[in-house]
Design an enzyme around this catalytic site. Structure first.
Site, PDB file in Angstrom:
ATOM      1  N   PHE A  15       0.732  -1.185  -0.082  1.00 31.07           N
ATOM      2  CA  PHE A  15       0.013  -0.071  -0.035  1.00 31.07           C
ATOM      3  C   PHE A  15       0.887   1.299  -0.036  1.00 31.07           C
ATOM      4  O   PHE A  15       0.701   2.091   0.592  1.00 31.07           O
ATOM      5  CB  PHE A  15      -1.003   0.081   1.291  1.00 31.07           C
ATOM      6  CG  PHE A  15      -1.810  -1.150   1.465  1.00 31.07           C
ATOM      7  CD1 PHE A  15      -2.786  -1.567   0.562  1.00 31.07           C
ATOM      8  CD2 PHE A  15      -1.220  -2.104   2.352  1.00 31.07           C
ATOM      9  CE1 PHE A  15      -3.444  -2.577   0.980  1.00 31.07           C
ATOM     10  CE2 PHE A  15      -2.115  -3.324   2.591  1.00 31.07           C
ATOM     11  CZ  PHE A  15      -3.090  -3.571   1.574  1.00 31.07           C
ATOM     12  N   ASP A  66       6.343  -6.273  12.688  1.00 33.18           N
ATOM     13  CA  ASP A  66       4.941  -6.558  12.295  1.00 33.18           C
ATOM     14  C   ASP A  66       4.735  -8.055  13.013  1.00 33.18           C
ATOM     15  O   ASP A  66       5.240  -8.855  12.921  1.00 33.18           O
ATOM     16  CB  ASP A  66       4.764  -6.730  10.648  1.00 33.18           C
ATOM     17  CG  ASP A  66       3.488  -6.922  10.228  1.00 33.18           C
ATOM     18  OD1 ASP A  66       2.509  -7.456  10.581  1.00 33.18           O
ATOM     19  OD2 ASP A  66       3.160  -5.801   9.153  1.00 33.18           O
ATOM     20  N   GLY A  70      -2.027  -9.209  10.087  1.00 31.67           N
ATOM     21  CA  GLY A  70      -3.048  -8.158   9.446  1.00 31.67           C
ATOM     22  C   GLY A  70      -3.659  -7.235  10.553  1.00 31.67           C
ATOM     23  O   GLY A  70      -4.026  -7.603  11.572  1.00 31.67           O
ATOM     24  N   SER A 119       3.537  -5.061  17.904  1.00 28.80           N
ATOM     25  CA  SER A 119       4.410  -3.698  18.206  1.00 28.80           C
ATOM     26  C   SER A 119       4.519  -3.103  19.465  1.00 28.80           C
ATOM     27  O   SER A 119       5.731  -2.874  19.667  1.00 28.80           O
ATOM     28  CB  SER A 119       3.631  -2.743  17.051  1.00 28.80           C
ATOM     29  OG  SER A 119       4.020  -1.584  17.330  1.00 28.80           O
ATOM     30  N   ASP A 136       3.224   2.623  10.700  1.00 28.31           N
ATOM     31  CA  ASP A 136       2.332   2.448   9.294  1.00 28.31           C
ATOM     32  C   ASP A 136       1.749   1.024   9.614  1.00 28.31           C
ATOM     33  O   ASP A 136       1.488   0.095   8.934  1.00 28.31           O
ATOM     34  CB  ASP A 136       3.008   2.199   7.855  1.00 28.31           C
ATOM     35  CG  ASP A 136       1.838   2.160   6.690  1.00 28.31           C
ATOM     36  OD1 ASP A 136       0.912   2.576   6.736  1.00 28.31           O
ATOM     37  OD2 ASP A 136       2.401   1.553   5.556  1.00 28.31           O
ATOM     38  N   HIS A 139      -4.208   0.855  11.979  1.00 31.23           N
ATOM     39  CA  HIS A 139      -4.862   2.122  11.972  1.00 31.23           C
ATOM     40  C   HIS A 139      -5.881   2.564  12.713  1.00 31.23           C
ATOM     41  O   HIS A 139      -6.548   3.598  12.481  1.00 31.23           O
ATOM     42  CB  HIS A 139      -5.000   2.698  10.206  1.00 31.23           C
ATOM     43  CG  HIS A 139      -3.700   2.580   9.279  1.00 31.23           C
ATOM     44  ND1 HIS A 139      -2.564   2.493  10.073  1.00 31.23           N
ATOM     45  CD2 HIS A 139      -3.797   3.042   8.133  1.00 31.23           C
ATOM     46  CE1 HIS A 139      -1.828   2.778   8.929  1.00 31.23           C
ATOM     47  NE2 HIS A 139      -2.398   3.061   7.823  1.00 31.23           N
TER      48      HIS A 139
HETATM   49  N1  SAH Z   1       4.246  -0.520   5.436  1.00 28.84           N
HETATM   50  C1  SAH Z   1       3.488  -1.519   4.489  1.00 28.84           C
HETATM   51  C2  SAH Z   1       2.172  -1.701   5.039  1.00 28.84           C
HETATM   52  C3  SAH Z   1       1.666  -2.105   6.246  1.00 28.84           C
HETATM   53  S1  SAH Z   1       0.177  -2.555   6.404  1.00 28.84           S
HETATM   54  C4  SAH Z   1       3.862  -0.951   3.082  1.00 28.84           C
HETATM   55  O1  SAH Z   1       3.577   0.077   2.787  1.00 28.84           O
HETATM   56  O2  SAH Z   1       3.717  -1.927   2.276  1.00 28.84           O
HETATM   57  C5  SAH Z   1      -0.195  -2.698   8.093  1.00 28.84           C
HETATM   58  C6  SAH Z   1       0.684  -3.770   9.012  1.00 28.84           C
HETATM   59  O3  SAH Z   1       0.515  -3.448  10.291  1.00 28.84           O
HETATM   60  C7  SAH Z   1      -0.059  -5.261   8.644  1.00 28.84           C
HETATM   61  O4  SAH Z   1       0.750  -6.127   8.207  1.00 28.84           O
HETATM   62  C8  SAH Z   1      -0.440  -5.578  10.052  1.00 28.84           C
HETATM   63  O5  SAH Z   1      -0.252  -6.957  10.439  1.00 28.84           O
HETATM   64  C9  SAH Z   1       0.525  -4.985  10.887  1.00 28.84           C
HETATM   65  N2  SAH Z   1       0.066  -4.475  12.358  1.00 28.84           N
HETATM   66  C10 SAH Z   1      -1.183  -3.932  12.743  1.00 28.84           C
HETATM   67  N3  SAH Z   1      -1.389  -3.702  13.935  1.00 28.84           N
HETATM   68  C11 SAH Z   1      -0.196  -4.498  14.566  1.00 28.84           C
HETATM   69  C12 SAH Z   1       0.245  -4.523  15.852  1.00 28.84           C
HETATM   70  N4  SAH Z   1      -0.568  -4.303  16.877  1.00 28.84           N
HETATM   71  N5  SAH Z   1       1.663  -5.229  15.967  1.00 28.84           N
HETATM   72  C13 SAH Z   1       2.111  -5.381  14.919  1.00 28.84           C
HETATM   73  N6  SAH Z   1       1.866  -5.255  13.760  1.00 28.84           N
HETATM   74  C14 SAH Z   1       0.790  -4.687  13.361  1.00 28.84           C
HETATM   75 MG    MG Z   2       0.057   2.617   4.897  1.00 27.07          MG
END
Ligand code: SAH
Ligand code: MG
Length: 206
Positions: A15, A66, A70, A119, A136, A139
């Protein structure tokens, strides 16, 4: 940016629009000091490739965090679900295998260290300073604010904070990334550095 890495970033699932990825790359090139780059939210490593390309040039490394399960908005039935990133045995999202393939194909395994876990847990035990933090991850309100609170105090003076999917107008997208961007300026002492698409880059004064 090296054309082979640009091609690798282009073909990776994810993304991150190219101009915004270049924004990450160019910001990372301006890092001064020895601390590593940290990315929160790896998915399949599209944005990671831009950061890794800069890490090679400046002699740094990227830790990318990560759990690979997802975000809420990526689960089945939600807007950003991709059935190709599902473990066929368990039916759960698992973006780690594709990340590893992408890093291997891009030749970035020596500068990118995937950290697989929640995270906030990683942040709580992360003792070092960070030269550039890219947020990122989740969200939703809770994960976005937790990432802000746990990770941003670790950014070194003179370091960068990049936040993705920041939309001034609520019609364009969810609020939490915008809220943490505002907090970074109002409470975190960060200053505006640059802006490309929905990517906001801030800098902490030295
Ligand atoms: N930066 C990437 C997109 C990241 S999408 C790009 O630009 O291609 C968001 C990611 O955050 C997902 O893969 C999801 O698994 C991870 N994520 C969401 N909440 C999280 C958490 N609490 N701890 C770890 N990873 C998390
Ligand atoms: Mg993003």
């Amino acid at each position: 940016m090296r054309s082979d890495l640009e091609a690798a970033a282009h073909s990776a699932r994810g993304f991150m629009p190219h101009e915004e990825g270049i924004g990450l790359y160019e910001t990372a090139l301006r890092i001064t000091g020895p601390d590593p780059i940290v990315e929160v939210g790896t998915y399949c490593g599209k944005s990671t490739i831009y950061l890794g390309a800069a890490a090679i040039e400046i002699g740094s490394v990227v830790f990318t965090v990560d759990h690979h399960r997802g975000s809420e908005e990526m689960q089945q039935g939600w807007e950003h679900h991709d059935p190709e990133v599902v473990d066929p045995e368990t039916g759960r999202i698992d973006s780690l295998p594709e990340l590893r393939r992408n890093l291997e194909q891009a030749g970035l395994e020596h500068v990118v260290v995937p950290v697989v876990g929640e995270s906030q847990t990683v942040a709580r035990h992360w003792a070092g300073r960070i030269s550039m933090l890219f947020i990122d991850g989740g969200h939703g309100s809770d994960p976005a604010h937790a990432d802000y609170e746990e990770w941003t105090p670790k950014v070194a003076g003179g370091g960068f904070l990049a936040i993705h999917d920041v939309f001034q107008d609520p019609a364009d997208g969810g609020r939490p990334p915008y809220e943490i961007y505002s907090r970074a300026i109002e409470e975190g002492g960060f200053e505006q550095f640059s802006s490309i698409g929905s990517l906001r880059i801030l800098r902490l004064p030295i």
